[in-house]
Motif scaffolding. Structure first.
Motif, PDB file in Angstrom:
ATOM      1  N   ASP A 210       2.734  16.658   5.697  1.00  0.00           N
ATOM      2  CA  ASP A 210       2.420  15.588   6.359  1.00  0.00           C
ATOM      3  C   ASP A 210       2.962  15.055   7.771  1.00  0.00           C
TER       4      ASP A 210
ATOM      5  N   HIS B  81      12.317  11.975  10.075  1.00  0.00           N
ATOM      6  CA  HIS B  81      11.155  13.035   9.875  1.00  0.00           C
ATOM      7  C   HIS B  81      10.701  13.648  11.098  1.00  0.00           C
TER       8      HIS B  81
ATOM      9  N   LYS C 204       0.665  -1.239  -0.041  1.00  0.00           N
ATOM     10  CA  LYS C 204       0.270   0.022  -0.081  1.00  0.00           C
ATOM     11  C   LYS C 204       0.792   1.092  -0.076  1.00  0.00           C
ATOM     12  N   SER C 205       1.971   0.989   0.650  1.00  0.00           N
ATOM     13  CA  SER C 205       2.799   2.258   0.669  1.00  0.00           C
ATOM     14  C   SER C 205       3.710   2.520  -0.322  1.00  0.00           C
ATOM     15  N   THR C 206       3.634   1.841  -1.702  1.00  0.00           N
ATOM     16  CA  THR C 206       4.666   1.965  -2.584  1.00  0.00           C
ATOM     17  C   THR C 206       4.205   1.174  -3.770  1.00  0.00           C
TER      18      THR C 206
ATOM     19  N   ALA D  14       5.709  12.040  -0.899  1.00  0.00           N
ATOM     20  CA  ALA D  14       5.086  13.062  -0.453  1.00  0.00           C
ATOM     21  C   ALA D  14       5.056  14.265  -1.314  1.00  0.00           C
TER      22      ALA D  14
ATOM     23  N   THR E  98       2.746  12.055   9.047  1.00  0.00           N
ATOM     24  CA  THR E  98       3.102  10.759   8.978  1.00  0.00           C
ATOM     25  C   THR E  98       4.036  10.921   7.819  1.00  0.00           C
TER      26      THR E  98
ATOM     27  N   THR F 157      11.482  15.932   6.162  1.00  0.00           N
ATOM     28  CA  THR F 157      11.469  14.468   5.920  1.00  0.00           C
ATOM     29  C   THR F 157      12.647  14.182   5.009  1.00  0.00           C
TER      30      THR F 157
ATOM     31  N   ARG G 262       5.437   9.423   4.323  1.00  0.00           N
ATOM     32  CA  ARG G 262       5.054   8.442   3.327  1.00  0.00           C
ATOM     33  C   ARG G 262       5.901   8.782   2.222  1.00  0.00           C
ATOM     34  N   GLU G 263       5.699   8.070   1.115  1.00  0.00           N
ATOM     35  CA  GLU G 263       6.271   8.214  -0.121  1.00  0.00           C
ATOM     36  C   GLU G 263       5.418   7.680  -1.270  1.00  0.00           C
TER      37      GLU G 263
END
Length: 995
Positions: free
Chosen positions: A923, A975, A138-140, A930, A925, A968, A927-928
């Motif tokens: 952000d 971060h 989900k994050s990439t 961003a 949190t 970040t 994330r990538e």
């Protein structure tokens, strides 16, 4: 183990043996053997695995065009991958490993890739791994998950990490004539050139001269051709005006008739003579170049053509005649031209049985039929090989009828037993160097090959490189004739006439499902990959190359390019010349980095040291490079971290006094009646109004309105100024000024002299800095009246003349003291001694950077080639009273856009350090990817503020002040929350500096 060594023949020393290992197993050969010939003589037919499918691969060629047999040389901890077995001369103790397999060459687990053929087709990495985020990813994106596995599998050999222990040399040579290649054409051309008294260099990539004659079964004037070539070469080498370089590959052709070559001086020696280099890199400047580079035989693309035991016909011949090795006991040939018949006849003379000759042509000459009859070989005309059968290597071939007009196969398949198939699909003249020299290759319809372009430098091409493929004539320009192609007949050759023109057949396309037909053997590019590329819109040869990787392997398409282009041309319904060819680029063959670097290894940059460098080292300075200069980073005490050291030093400057070496600042002496006018045009602010004895901060722009450099310029007299620049920009600023004086304003009477190395400089900063000067300076006062801000005085320290300017980069009361470079250390020590009672502290670049970040002063980190004066809050320096470099462009809309990045300060809200280069995001949190709206240019811990701070360039600049964001750095897993503040984070009104 079955030996394939012939009882007679070859250019090897049969009386001597050489021991070596391959994949840990011991073998023996003879001096003169390559690794390929020695292993083949020991019955080894499996040499490697293909890149993508990990298919078993044997030898295809016998020279630099070999795509399959790549090995890694092991010498202790040193590994040299991707060495061609066909060019590696064996020596006692040589240890090599096969590549691209696990756990062994015979049993490679990655061969399972063959089951995924449709998934690994052309462009698979573009289509398979570029999907959107799915499932747990989900994050990439899917590619980011797969990338590490793809990159781990990529490549063939594995490079080592141990330092190369060998020595390399570089040579420069000049000659009237350079002859590349010492086949018959090259030898005769060199002989003719040398006879005129010209200085001649002959470069031959093989250990001995002779070229194709070494693998010829002909008799020239009753002599062995190898003997003829050796005698000719020895005679040339003994001439005083000839330099004969063997084991030398010419790999690049550049403007001005400059060619580059690598000579393998001792690669073939088990114990190199002390001081002898391993390789020598040559840069040769030639008056005229004769390219006698020969030709490469081409394969035919047919199903199963990559089976070990399927080789080029000329390679089968070369292994027999040059090395006394039989590539098979029952050899068959598959051809579209006459040269295979000559190879078959040569093999028969060497005692090797030739059982079958398969020819796509429906009819051949009487000479070819005679050869087949004499050999007792079955001649199958109008036929083609449509498949292969193999265990560990070739055991049989499938042959069917072939209609050359329609390109169709028909009839019942016939299986023919053979353990070696020699394939000849015609010849490609080696025009790589000629193409590198410039020009578009020309297609020859008779030869079905590209010939060299028309010369645009002083070179000619000769021999088979010029398209003369028959066995009884060669070319020679003799270095005196103007024509690029001229014929010279060798002494009589007792051989039947054979036609060098091939039939225009490059591929045998099977009907229905069949084995893979390979075009590029090393990169596993098949004929179906080329068709797929066409269907997906990649019609251009340049697009075809990149989409399929055709011709991008270490062999650079020497055997695959023309068949690949022919297949694409056929699909498109156009001619091969209309399809075109990719541009040949250097290097012709792979060149080691060691050879190119030569003696230039390690830290070879010029190290510039300030006059006080030795004092810094002896007093605990830890240095690093700033441009070419070695400058103190910190003066660390025992057990201090870098942060602790620079914090202590910066605090000492703010509270007392510190001293820093500024000798590295660029310094340019500007003199002449028009010096002031010149500076007004160069800087954005006025300098013609500057009084003598005063300095002024100046800003330079490029012509496009972007900030170029900043610094102070001191007026020493009515017509003399001393300009200072940033350390890194000293050279570029000097070039900038010289360009405008020489090319734009030649009427200005101004003279420039770089005096960076003439002056030693020390800056003393802090509330007590004036007290230090008052203790040691004579000949002038330094009080506020005598030496106001930006004032200049002349005096003496330790009876040495000095020039003192009151200016500050730290934001504190500060002075720069300049003396002759030879007196730098003495002045420095005198200032240290005078400041001892005030607890003076030497400080380095880290503390200097901390002081400037606290004050918001800009350096190269902010003047990065993209920022304007307004971005850096220096718009007040843009004069409205004059024009200057860049003034016409500063008001372009793009340079005044409100969304541009501009300078701000950052303060960490969670007491964490801020990494330089961090992105500014909103952000909380990490994330990538961003949405970044800025980046950190410089960061530190501020002892004055007691916080971690930074300078940054962010969108909307000052309107963001007071807002919170996050810095970040995903690469370093940082971060942290920050507050955006003014870039002036300390002493905003400048009272400390002006006090």
């Amino acid at each position: 183990m079955t030996s394939s060594r012939l009882l007679n023949g070859g250019q090897i020393e049969r009386a001597k043996s050489v021991g070596f290992t391959f994949d840990g197993r011991a073998y023996s050969g003879h001096p003169g053997d390559t690794l390929a010939s020695a292993l083949l003589a020991n019955g080894i037919t499996l040499f490697g695995r293909s890149f993508k499918y990990h298919r078993p691969r044997g030898l295809l060629a016998a020279g630099s065009d070999e795509p399959n047999a790549l090995v890694t040389i092991i010498s202790g901890d040193v590994r040299e991958p991707n060495v061609r077995a066909t060019e590696l001369e064996i020596f006692d103790g040589l240890a090599v490993q096969s590549q691209n397999r696990f756990p062994s060459l015979e049993h490679d687990l990655m061969a399972v890739n063959q089951l995924a053929g449709s998934l690994l087709s052309a462009g698979f990495y573009y289509k398979t791994f570029m999907g959107p985020a799915i499932g747990p990813l989900k994050s990439t994106r899917f590619w980011m998950f797969c990338e590490r596995f793809i990159r781990r599998a990529a490549g063939l050999g594995k490079a080592g990490i141990a330092a190369d222990p060998d020595r390399y040399e570089r040579m420069n040579a000049f000659c009237d004539v350079l002859v590349v290649g010492s086949g018959p054409a090259g030898l005769i051309a060199a002989e003719a050139a040398a006879a005129t008294g010209a200085r001649v260099i002959i470069a031959e990539e093989r250990p001995v001269a002779g070229g194709s004659l070494l693998a010829s079964g002909e008799i020239i004037d009753g002599r062995n051709p190898a003997v003829w070539a050796r005698e000719k070469a020895e005679a040339l080498a003994n001439l005083p005006n000839v330099r004969f370089l063997t084991r030398t590959s010419v790999w690049g052709y550049y403007d001005g008739n400059v060619l580059t070559a690598v000579q393998r001086v001792s690669d073939h020696k088990p114990n190199r003579t002390k001081g002898q280099p391993r390789q020598r890199h040559w840069v040769i400047r030639a008056g005229k170049t004769i390219l006698a580079t020969g030709a490469f035989e081409r394969p035919i693309v047919f199903p199963g053509n990559d089976c070990p035991g399927v080789m080029l016909a000329d390679a089968v011949r070369r292994f027999a005649v040059e090395y006394g090795v039989a590539a098979g006991k029952n050899v068959a040939f598959f051809t579209n031209n006459d040269s295979a018949y000559d190879a078959a006849r040569t093999l028969s003379l060497a005692g090797i049985a030739v059982t079958t000759i398969v020819d796509v042509r429906p009819d051949v000459s009487g000479a070819c039929r005679d050869i087949a009859n004499i050999l007792g070989a079955e001649l199958l005309l109008g036929s083609a090989v449509t498949g292969t059968h193999a265990g560990k290597s070739l055991s049989a071939i499938t042959v069917q009828h072939f209609n050359m007009t329609t390109g169709r196969i028909s009839g019942a398949p016939r299986e023919i037993k053979t353990d070696c198939l020699g394939v000849s699909g015609g010849w490609s003249p080696v025009i790589h160097l000629a193409s590198q020299a410039g020009g578009k290759p020309e297609w020859d319809e008779d030869l079905q090959a590209f010939l060299a372009p028309e010369p645009n430098q002083n070179w000619v091409v000769t021999g088979s490189a010029a398209g003369y493929m028959d066995t009884i004539s060669v070319l020679s320009d003799a270095a005196t004739k103007g024509s690029a192609r001229s014929r010279l007949v060798l002494p009589s050759v007792e051989a039947p006439m054979l036609d060098s023109s091939p039939a225009p057949v490059f591929e045998i396309e099977p009907a229905g499902k069949s084995q893979k037909a390979f075009v590029d053997f090393q990169h596993d590019v098949t004929a179906s990959d080329i068709r797929l590329a066409y269907r997906e819109g990649f019609h251009s040869v340049e697009h075809l190359k990149r989409y399929t990787t055709l011709g991008m392997a270490t062999d650079q398409g020497k055997t695959s390019n023309v068949p690949g282009l022919a297949i694409m041309a056929d699909i498109r319904g156009i001619s091969i010349p209309d399809a075109g060819t990719t541009r040949f680029r250097a290097p012709f063959t792979p060149v080691s980095m060691g050879a190119i670097a030569g003696e230039r290894y390690g830290d070879l940059r010029p190290h510039r040291l300030t006059p006080m460098h030795d004092w810094h080292i002896s007093n605990g300075a830890k240095t690093y490079e700033a441009g070419l200069w070695h400058r103190p980073m910190i003066y660390g005490s025992h057990g201090e971290t870098i942060e602790q050291a620079y914090t202590r030093e910066a605090r000492a400057v703010r509270e007392g006094v510190g001293i820093v070496d500024v000798s590295t600042l660029g310094k340019i002496d500007i003199q002449g009646p028009d010096a002031a006018e010149f500076l007004d045009r160069v800087y954005t602010n006025m300098f013609s109004t500057l009084p003598v004895g005063k300095a002024r901060y100046g800003l330079m722009l490029r012509e496009d309105g972007i900030v170029f450099d900043d610094g102070t310029t001191w007026r020493l007299g009515e017509t003399q100024f001393l300009m200072t620049t940033t350390t890194a920009n000293a050279g570029p600023v000097m070039q900038h000024l010289e360009y405008y004086l020489d090319c734009v304003w030649p009427e200005l009477r101004v003279h420039l002299t770089s005096v960076t190395d003439v002056w030693a400089g020390a800056a003393i900063s802090g509330p007590k800095s004036r007290s230090v000067l008052e203790t040691c300076v004579t000949g002038t006062k330094v009080d506020n009246t005598a030496l106001p801000f930006m004032g200049i005085v002349h005096g003496r320290i330790a009876d040495i003349p000095v020039m003192i300017c009151r200016l500050s980069f730290s934001g504190e009361l500060a002075y720069e003291v300049y003396s002759g470079a030879g007196h730098g250390t003495r002045i420095w020590e005198a200032l240290i001694a005078a400041g001892k009672q005030f607890d003076i502290v030497p400080y380095g670049l880290e503390a200097l950077g901390t002081l400037r970040i606290e004050k918001g002063h800009v350096t190269g980190a902010e003047i990065d080639g993209r920022t304007t004066a307004h971005d850096l809050h220096l718009g007040w320096m843009l004069s409205k009273k004059k024009t200057y470099i860049g003034s016409a462009m500063i008001n372009r809309p793009g340079l005044k856009d409100e969304h541009r990045l501009s300078l701000v300060g950052l303060i960490s809200l969670d007491n964490q350090s801020i990494n330089g280069g961090s992105h500014i995001v909103s952000d909380k949190t990490p994330r990538e990817p961003a949405d970044s709206f800025g980046h950190v240019t410089a960061a530190c811990y501020s002892p004055a503020l007691g916080k971690y701070i930074a300078l940054a360039l962010v969108k909307h600049g000052t309107s963001m002040i007071g807002k919170r964001a996050f810095a970040t750095d995903l690469l370093r897993d940082k971060h942290g929350a920050v507050e955006i503040v003014s870039h002036h984070m300390f002493d905003k009104d400048g009272s400390r500096m002006h006090g």
